[in-house]
Design a protein around this motif. Structure first.
Motif, PDB file in Angstrom:
ATOM      1  N   PRO A   5       7.298   3.780   2.682  1.00 57.88           N
ATOM      2  CA  PRO A   5       6.722   2.522   2.460  1.00 57.88           C
ATOM      3  C   PRO A   5       5.521   2.838   1.372  1.00 57.88           C
ATOM      4  N   ALA A   6       5.392   1.782   0.329  1.00 51.66           N
ATOM      5  CA  ALA A   6       4.196   1.876  -0.397  1.00 51.66           C
ATOM      6  C   ALA A   6       3.468   0.478  -0.410  1.00 51.66           C
ATOM      7  N   PRO A   7       2.071   0.622  -0.616  1.00 50.38           N
ATOM      8  CA  PRO A   7       1.253  -0.513  -0.357  1.00 50.38           C
ATOM      9  C   PRO A   7       1.585  -1.137  -1.637  1.00 50.38           C
ATOM     10  N   ARG A   8       1.159  -2.799  -1.483  1.00 52.99           N
ATOM     11  CA  ARG A   8       1.132  -3.594  -2.768  1.00 52.99           C
ATOM     12  C   ARG A   8      -0.412  -3.193  -3.389  1.00 52.99           C
ATOM     13  N   ILE A   9      -0.145  -3.109  -4.829  1.00 48.81           N
ATOM     14  CA  ILE A   9      -1.437  -2.820  -5.575  1.00 48.81           C
ATOM     15  C   ILE A   9      -1.847  -3.764  -6.186  1.00 48.81           C
ATOM     16  N   VAL A  10      -3.217  -4.216  -6.219  1.00 52.29           N
ATOM     17  CA  VAL A  10      -3.871  -5.265  -7.015  1.00 52.29           C
ATOM     18  C   VAL A  10      -4.995  -4.450  -7.813  1.00 52.29           C
ATOM     19  N   ILE A  11      -4.793  -4.518  -9.146  1.00 51.91           N
ATOM     20  CA  ILE A  11      -5.906  -3.710  -9.926  1.00 51.91           C
ATOM     21  C   ILE A  11      -7.156  -4.626 -10.203  1.00 51.91           C
ATOM     22  N   VAL A  12      -8.131  -4.320  -9.872  1.00 48.75           N
ATOM     23  CA  VAL A  12      -9.445  -4.856 -10.082  1.00 48.75           C
ATOM     24  C   VAL A  12     -10.398  -4.187 -11.026  1.00 48.75           C
ATOM     25  N   THR A  13     -10.486  -4.741 -12.318  1.00 49.63           N
ATOM     26  CA  THR A  13     -11.282  -4.188 -13.343  1.00 49.63           C
ATOM     27  C   THR A  13     -12.248  -5.058 -14.226  1.00 49.63           C
ATOM     28  N   THR A  14     -13.078  -4.330 -14.799  1.00 53.21           N
ATOM     29  CA  THR A  14     -14.096  -4.887 -15.717  1.00 53.21           C
ATOM     30  C   THR A  14     -13.260  -5.068 -17.136  1.00 53.21           C
TER      31      THR A  14
END
Length: 147
Positions: A75-84
């Protein structure tokens, strides 16, 4: 159902803020917060979170490389990129690499929560300003016609 989250960002204040926002929700639990990409990969192995919040620019491994390495894993986590960094090349690399979402760090707390919830159920959330640009890029170009 409780959504489990790991936060990876090299700025302690960002990690603390995200943790406070997410843990104020009854359906979200932050399992760990880490300072770099290598630690993010280790935290995914150890905790098996539903969602991984990743900064792009971090020491050792950046968020885009972590996203690529986790892509296709089961299984892989869902990824959310949070950046400036509001750069189209980062948005395209993240989404093509398998990220479920892309937020700018100036997003509202409500948007951060919704991005985590959307990712957890297999949906995507992208910052509105970025979405407008993506749609503009995808829209067919109007051609001038002779009258």
């Amino acid at each position: 159902m409780t959504i489990s989250v790991v936060i990876a960002d090299d700025q302690e204040m960002v990690r603390t803020g995200f943790r406070m926002i997410l843990e104020s929700q009854p359906d979200i639990e932050v399992l760990a917060d880490v300072v770099d990409g290598e630690a993010a990969l280790a935290a995914v192995e150890e905790h098996r979170p539903d969602v991984l919040l990743l900064d792009i620019r971090m020491p050792k491994l950046d968020g885009l490389e972590v996203t690529r390495r986790l892509s296709g894993r089961t299984p892989a986590p869902r990824i959310v990129i949070v950046t400036t960094f509001d750069l189209d090349e980062y948005v395209h690399a993240a989404l093509h690499g398998g990220a479920s979402g892309f937020l700018l760090k100036d997003a509202s707390p409500a948007m951060l929560v919704e991005a985590v919830r959307a990712a957890a159920v297999g949906d995507s959330l992208v910052s509105p300003a970025i979405t407008v640009r993506l749609l503009r890029d995808l829209a067919p170009r109007a051609t001038a016609t002779a009258a």
